[in-house]
Structure formats: structure tokens, C-alpha cells
Design an enzyme around this catalytic site. Structure first.
Site, PDB file in Angstrom:
ATOM      1  N   ASP A 138      -8.412  -6.282   0.139  1.00 36.90           N
ATOM      2  CA  ASP A 138      -7.883  -6.262  -1.216  1.00 36.90           C
ATOM      3  C   ASP A 138      -8.237  -7.564  -1.924  1.00 36.90           C
ATOM      4  OD1 ASP A 138      -6.587  -5.183  -3.352  1.00 36.90           O
ATOM      5  OD2 ASP A 138      -4.554  -5.487  -2.589  1.00 36.90           O
ATOM      6  N   HIS A 145      -3.765 -11.050 -14.183  1.00 36.46           N
ATOM      7  CA  HIS A 145      -2.832 -10.697 -13.108  1.00 36.46           C
ATOM      8  C   HIS A 145      -2.568 -11.890 -12.191  1.00 36.46           C
ATOM      9  CE1 HIS A 145      -0.736  -8.620  -9.958  1.00 36.46           C
ATOM     10  NE2 HIS A 145      -1.631  -9.035  -9.080  1.00 36.46           N
ATOM     11  N   GLU A 207       0.505  -1.016  -7.993  1.00 34.15           N
ATOM     12  CA  GLU A 207      -0.585  -1.830  -8.530  1.00 34.15           C
ATOM     13  C   GLU A 207      -1.775  -0.909  -8.767  1.00 34.15           C
ATOM     14  OE1 GLU A 207       0.068  -6.364  -7.057  1.00 34.15           O
ATOM     15  OE2 GLU A 207      -1.126  -5.100  -5.732  1.00 34.15           O
ATOM     16  N   GLU A 209      -5.394  -0.155  -9.090  1.00 37.02           N
ATOM     17  CA  GLU A 209      -6.612  -0.805  -8.625  1.00 37.02           C
ATOM     18  C   GLU A 209      -7.758   0.210  -8.555  1.00 37.02           C
ATOM     19  OE1 GLU A 209      -6.075  -3.219  -5.160  1.00 37.02           O
ATOM     20  OE2 GLU A 209      -4.062  -3.876  -5.742  1.00 37.02           O
ATOM     21  N   ASP A 241      -1.926   0.079  -4.684  1.00 34.87           N
ATOM     22  CA  ASP A 241      -1.476  -0.852  -3.648  1.00 34.87           C
ATOM     23  C   ASP A 241       0.035  -1.055  -3.803  1.00 34.87           C
ATOM     24  OD1 ASP A 241      -1.572  -2.728  -1.591  1.00 34.87           O
ATOM     25  OD2 ASP A 241      -1.974  -4.388  -2.964  1.00 34.87           O
ATOM     26  N   ARG A 245       8.177  -6.241  -3.853  1.00 36.88           N
ATOM     27  CA  ARG A 245       8.072  -7.587  -4.427  1.00 36.88           C
ATOM     28  C   ARG A 245       9.089  -8.569  -3.853  1.00 36.88           C
ATOM     29  NH1 ARG A 245       2.982  -7.604  -6.245  1.00 36.88           N
ATOM     30  NH2 ARG A 245       2.639  -6.148  -7.968  1.00 36.88           N
ATOM     31  N   GLN A 248       7.796  -9.556  -0.558  1.00 33.81           N
ATOM     32  CA  GLN A 248       6.597 -10.378  -0.753  1.00 33.81           C
ATOM     33  C   GLN A 248       6.958 -11.819  -1.112  1.00 33.81           C
ATOM     34  OE1 GLN A 248       3.941  -8.718  -3.669  1.00 33.81           O
ATOM     35  NE2 GLN A 248       2.426 -10.343  -3.462  1.00 33.81           N
ATOM     36  N   LYS A 260       3.128  -5.229   1.844  1.00 33.94           N
ATOM     37  CA  LYS A 260       1.973  -4.409   1.476  1.00 33.94           C
ATOM     38  C   LYS A 260       1.594  -3.397   2.552  1.00 33.94           C
ATOM     39  CE  LYS A 260       0.664  -6.818  -2.299  1.00 33.94           C
ATOM     40  NZ  LYS A 260       0.332  -6.267  -3.624  1.00 33.94           N
ATOM     41  N   THR A 264      -0.655   2.369   1.161  1.00 31.46           N
ATOM     42  CA  THR A 264      -1.627   2.288   0.080  1.00 31.46           C
ATOM     43  C   THR A 264      -2.141   3.704  -0.154  1.00 31.46           C
ATOM     44  OG1 THR A 264      -2.311   0.053   0.705  1.00 31.46           O
ATOM     45  CG2 THR A 264      -3.820   1.294  -0.693  1.00 31.46           C
ATOM     46  N   GLU A 381       4.533  -7.409 -13.824  1.00 33.11           N
ATOM     47  CA  GLU A 381       4.089  -7.973 -15.096  1.00 33.11           C
ATOM     48  C   GLU A 381       4.764  -7.295 -16.278  1.00 33.11           C
ATOM     49  OE1 GLU A 381      -0.210  -8.831 -15.507  1.00 33.11           O
ATOM     50  OE2 GLU A 381      -0.351  -8.027 -13.476  1.00 33.11           O
TER      51      GLU A 381
END
Length: 438
Positions: A138, A145, A207, A209, A241, A245, A248, A260, A264, A381
Site C-alpha cells: 500500500d 491525504h 479509504e 484507492e 483499504d 482509526r 491505528q 489495517k 481489504t 478527512e
């Protein structure tokens, strides 16, 4: 991988649904995937409109024998339940296979009666992983970001290395799943401001991606050059992904781990590098104060066409929206211009120390957030974990909740060519599993 007659916008298929201007899978696309039906095992297929060409059955019936031994062998590989052998096939043979499939499906094909029995309606199939990847890497290629994701003391800035190399970490390959597979809310350890807590994550995120799947690899100890990199790309898919949080924030010393590794999701149709040839564009301009690109990551041709004209959208469907069959609320509307690095540069950086990439490996762009809030590609975000976002007249979200479905779509388009899509990358959040004490 140059633009050729297989990209001709005037081409049409005798599969009527493939000629819809809003469809993902026109005859100019022809992505590969693995599917099954109620009465059969998993096998490889190619999407055309709202149908799947059963490549295992079509190859077994000899529909590709006239194209020669190499193409017939690639067709057989395209019918397997894991597409790694196809991905290891040389690019010239893969392009010849694409041309042959297109010839079978063209509106003027004399072989329509022989091909038609091997089409299966998409409504009747279950999609599977196109490969079981040996590795998943990744990257973090979006400047907005990474600036937003940095620790509070450095937020709004970029790491010193951001403009000299594509930042990445090795993620978990075994928990990559196909679109539609539910996501159980992960358990994990986090700090609630007072004490360390072990509990289901309270900050589940997505996320948005974009990923490439590796074609032929490189020998261990042998770097890949910029001139070689594109031949190592088989195709592309969407990738979510999923992230915890709060976990994390607490655990990230060497980088994320449990935050994570739990899941996925990828879209199950792999759009080939050949199909995306018309949608290549120049890379975004580098900031005026950025240092020059290192020599091993610079190639004039890649600067001219390493970008991709693709728009991405992420929608949230709450349980109420699902019950009412509503399309959902758009959370993210972004494009590949959000990436400061091309996939070719990611491949070169990955292999520069001698790391051996292998067919079926997945390399992801990282979160494709743009500058504007509307293009922010994750809840971290969008809400900052502090201000909920409205997702309907009477609903809002700070993070993803149990029962929510997050679905991503994308479309490659350019004037003068037929737009193509990638299918959907979706997953619904399930409650955390119960773990007995002791």
C-alpha cells in the site's frame, strides 16, 4: 500498449447491453475475472455488457484454436480459477487474446452462434478473487491525504521524502477479499483518553484507492527500470483499504498493523492495461519547490503518459437507504490526478533494492484524496473524527456504523473514445464478533 483498432469507438457487439453508453463493460473494455454459478465451480471469465464469457468453456470448445498455440494457451489460462498464469503470460500474447475475444463478440462476428452458448448473465454469477495475491503493498501517493494524516505536530506538512520516492508499507495479502464480502467490525486495542481499552473499533473508516496487479515479475536481486515498468502491469482494480482509526492511532510505531490487517476489498473485474491505453495522460505538474525527480524514477515518456483519466466515486448506503433501495450519499468524488506518483514509479521503487515482484501481486495507490473536501477519500478527512457529515435529510455519520454499505465505482473517459468502468467495490459492515472471556 499503444492505442490501436481494439479501441475503435465505432466498434459494437452483438451483446446488445455492451453498446449502452452508460455501461462499464463495452467491447472496448473486456476485463478479466473469476466467477461461479449455482451449478458450477469457480472459473475465469471476461465481462461484456451484462454478460460473462465463460473462458473455461469457450477455450475448451476450441474457439481460440485457430488463433495459434500461444493464444489458445492464454485463453485456457484466462479460464482458470486463479488468473496468475494468465498474468505471467507475455504482453504480446495477452494483446492477441484480447483481439481474438473482441473478434468473437463484434456485431459482425460470423461465430456468434458458436459463442452465444458460453455467455452467462451477470445476474446469475457470484464473483470471486481474480487471484490469491502473494503480496499486497500500500502506497501513500496523495499529498493532501498524507498531509492530513500526519501526527498533530506535523499536520499540514509532507515528510521530507515525499517528493523523492513513493512512500509505502507492506500490508496483509491474506485478508484481501472480493467486492460484496461483508466486513466484520474488528476488535482492537486503543486509548480512550484515560486508559487502554480492548473493544470493537469505534472509528471504522474506508479509504478509496486504485490498484494495479503485477504481470510478469522480476528475479530476486534484479531491479526494474522505468523503461521496463509498464510491461509488469497486467491490469487495474478498485480497492478499499478499510481502517480502524482509533486502533491505528494507538499502535502505529512501526506503522499500522491490526488497524489495517483485518480486511481489504477489491473490485473483482481486472481492467487490463491494454484497455486503459486511450485514457493515459500527462502526470500532474510537480510543485515548484519540489526537488528534481531522482534519475532512476524519471522517464520522459512516463511523465507524458503516466497519468490516467479516471474519476472515482464512493457512496455510503445506510441501512435505511438499503431498505428504501436508494442509491446512497456521495462521500467522495475524486480522480487519479490526486496521485503524485505513477504506478510505473511505484513498481520501480518497490523493486529498486532487488525485491522480486510476482504475478498477481497487488500495489495500491493509497487514499486518492484531492485538495477539496468533496474529493477527500476517507472519513478521517471528511469528518476529522469530530464533526459528523450529513448523509441524508435525517442521517449523519462520524465513522462507519454497523449495517452501513460503502460502495466505490470508477470510470475512465476521454473525448473521442468509449468510456469504460471497473464494476463495483462494495462491502457492508457487520457487528464485531463476540470473543468469550478467558
Amino acid at each position: 500498449m499503444a492505442i490501436n483498432d481494439t479501441h475503435d469507438p465505432s466498434l459494437q457487439s452483438w451483446v446488445a447491453s455492451a453498446n449502452s453508453p452508460d455501461g462499464d463493460f463495452p467491447i472496448q473494455n473486456l476485463p478479466h475475472g473469476v466467477f461461479s454459478t449455482a451449478d458450477g465451480p469457480a472459473r475465469g471469465g471476461i465481462a461484456i455488457g451484462d454478460q460473462v464469457l465463460d473462458m473455461q468453456a469457450a477455450a475448451g470448445a476450441g474457439l481460440f484454436d485457430s488463433a495459434g498455440k500461444a493464444v489458445a494457451g492464454a485463453a485456457a489460462a484466462a479460464g482458470e480459477a486463479d488468473l496468475r498464469r494468465l498474468m505471467a503470460t507475455d504482453a504480446e500474447t495477452r494483446m492477441a487474446l484480447r483481439r481474438q475475444v473482441q473478434a468473437l463478440l463484434r456485431v459482425d462476428s460470423p461465430l456468434r452462434p458458436q459463442v452465444a452458448p458460453y455467455l452467462v448473465p451477470m445476474a446469475l454469477v457470484r464473483m470471486h478473487m481474480p487471484v490469491r495475491p502473494g503480496a499486497f503493498t500500500d502506497f501513500m501517493t496523495s499529498a493532501p491525504h498524507i498531509a492530513a494524516a500526519r501526527p498533530a505536530r506535523a499536520q499540514g506538512t509532507l515528510p521530507p521524502c515525499f517528493h523523492t520516492l513513493p512512500i509505502a508499507y507492506n500490508s496483509r495479502a491474506s485478508s484481501v477479499v472480493e467486492s460484496g464480502r461483508p466486513v466484520e467490525r474488528p476488535l482492537g486495542q486503543h486509548h480512550d483518553g484515560t486508559a487502554v481499552v480492548f473493544a470493537p473499533t469505534r472509528a471504522l473508516d474506508y479509504e478509496l484507492e486504485f490498484a494495479c496487479l503485477i504481470a510478469g515479475g522480476n528475479p530476486l536481486g534484479t531491479p526494474i527500470t522505468m523503461q521496463q515498468a509498464r510491461q509488469h502491469i497486467f491490469g487495474y482494480c478498485l480497492l478499499n483499504d478499510w481502517s480502524a482509526r482509533d486502533v491505528q492511532m494507538w499502535e502505529s510505531v512501526l506503522g499500522p498493523f491490526q488497524a489495517k490487517a483485518f480486511r481489504t476489498s477489491i473490485s473483482p473485474w481486472v481492467v487490463t492495461a491494454e484497455a486503459l491505453a486511450p485514457f493515459r495522460k500527462p502526470m500532474p505538474a510537480r510543485p515548484a519547490d519540489a526537488p528534481p525527480l531522482p534519475e532512476h524514477l524519471f522517464d520522459a515518456g512516463n511523465q507524458a503518459d503516466g497519468g490516467l483519466a479516471i474519476r472515482f466515486v464512493a457512496r455510503l448506503r445506510t441501512p435505511r437507504m438499503q431498505d428504501a433501495a436508494e442509491p446512497g450519499a456521495v462521500l467522495t468524488d475524486t480522480d487519479f490526478d490526486s496521485s503524485s506518483w505513477s504506478f510505473e514509479q511505484m513498481i520501480v521503487h518497490h523493486a529498486i533494492g532487488g525485491c522480486n515482484l510476482e504475478p498477481g501481486d497487488i500495489l495500491s495507490s493509497g487514499t486518492l484524496s484531492g485538495i477539496d473536501l468533496s474529493s477527500a477519500a476517507c472519513m478521517a478527512e471528511i469528518t476529522g473524527g469530530r464533526v459528523p457529515v450529513a448523509v441524508g435529510p435525517a442521517e449523519q455519520r462520524l465513522w462507519l456504523e454497523d449495517g452501513d454499505e460503502l460502495a466505490m465505482t470508477a470510470r475512465a473517459s476521454r473525448e473521442g473514445y468509449v468510456a469504460i468502468g471497473f464494476g463495483e467495490c462494495a462491502g457492508r459492515v457487520l457487528p464485531a464478533p463476540h470473543v468469550p472471556a478467558g
